[in-house]
Design a protein around this motif. Sequence first.
Motif, mmCIF file in Angstrom:
data_model
loop_
_atom_site.group_PDB
_atom_site.id
_atom_site.type_symbol
_atom_site.label_atom_id
_atom_site.label_comp_id
_atom_site.label_asym_id
_atom_site.label_seq_id
_atom_site.Cartn_x
_atom_site.Cartn_y
_atom_site.Cartn_z
ATOM 1 N N SER A 48 72.163 -22.596 -34.816
ATOM 2 C CA SER A 48 72.711 -23.189 -33.592
ATOM 3 C C SER A 48 73.987 -23.995 -33.823
ATOM 4 N N TYR A 49 74.161 -24.550 -34.989
ATOM 5 C CA TYR A 49 75.323 -25.389 -35.275
ATOM 6 C C TYR A 49 76.495 -24.633 -35.907
ATOM 7 N N CYS A 50 76.297 -23.381 -36.229
ATOM 8 C CA CYS A 50 77.280 -22.601 -36.989
ATOM 9 C C CYS A 50 78.443 -22.152 -36.101
ATOM 10 N N PRO A 51 79.681 -22.497 -36.445
ATOM 11 C CA PRO A 51 80.818 -22.088 -35.614
ATOM 12 C C PRO A 51 81.021 -20.571 -35.581
ATOM 13 N N TYR A 52 80.696 -19.891 -36.668
ATOM 14 C CA TYR A 52 80.824 -18.428 -36.694
ATOM 15 C C TYR A 52 79.793 -17.778 -35.776
ATOM 16 N N CYS A 53 78.597 -18.361 -35.733
ATOM 17 C CA CYS A 53 77.554 -17.872 -34.830
ATOM 18 C C CYS A 53 77.965 -18.092 -33.378
ATOM 19 N N LYS A 54 78.527 -19.256 -33.103
ATOM 20 C CA LYS A 54 78.994 -19.549 -31.742
ATOM 21 C C LYS A 54 80.072 -18.559 -31.328
ATOM 22 N N ARG A 55 80.934 -18.202 -32.245
ATOM 23 C CA ARG A 55 81.994 -17.227 -31.976
ATOM 24 C C ARG A 55 81.400 -15.863 -31.649
ATOM 25 N N ALA A 56 80.420 -15.425 -32.421
ATOM 26 C CA ALA A 56 79.785 -14.128 -32.168
ATOM 27 C C ALA A 56 79.066 -14.137 -30.816
ATOM 28 N N LYS A 57 78.379 -15.222 -30.500
ATOM 29 C CA LYS A 57 77.679 -15.318 -29.221
ATOM 30 C C LYS A 57 78.667 -15.339 -28.050
ATOM 31 N N ALA A 58 79.842 -15.920 -28.264
ATOM 32 C CA ALA A 58 80.873 -15.961 -27.218
ATOM 33 C C ALA A 58 81.366 -14.566 -26.850
ATOM 34 N N VAL A 59 81.368 -13.658 -27.814
ATOM 35 C CA VAL A 59 81.781 -12.275 -27.541
ATOM 36 C C VAL A 59 80.879 -11.664 -26.477
ATOM 37 N N PHE A 60 79.583 -11.858 -26.616
ATOM 38 C CA PHE A 60 78.647 -11.267 -25.669
ATOM 39 C C PHE A 60 78.703 -11.961 -24.311
#
Length: 133
Positions: A48-60
């Motif tokens: 939940s805190y990972c900026p790369y994960c947030k970026r991937a979730k933003a794509v969807f």
Amino acid sequence: MAARLFISVALVAFLCWASLSGASDTSPEVAFVKKTISSHDIVIFSKSYCPYCKRAKAVFKELNQVPHVIELNERADGSDIQDALLEIVGRRTVPQVFINGKHIGGSDDTVEAYESGKLAKLLGIAADEKEEL
């Protein structure tokens, strides 16, 4: 010296047997990952805190798609699931993204697929003009 060689050969033989027999595939975490991937169109293994994960979730979010997200830092077995991801896809890092059972990769791979239109094609949606993420 001979004992050391015997132990090395025995270890290699065991590891080969284990990989061919699917012994590691029996872990509950590997089974969980495989079942999750096969049960959802879009799966993201994330923290939940990972900026790369947030970026991937933003794509969807940009594509108006709702992924099934597993936040590993919010699970007691999160580290074990990361180990299972290493077994399955060869990476322990997050995010790890799957579309229709196919491993897409991490954040950079997901953004690249989005920008090229490959992601929309995999999802079966029309590719509109995309913002750069």
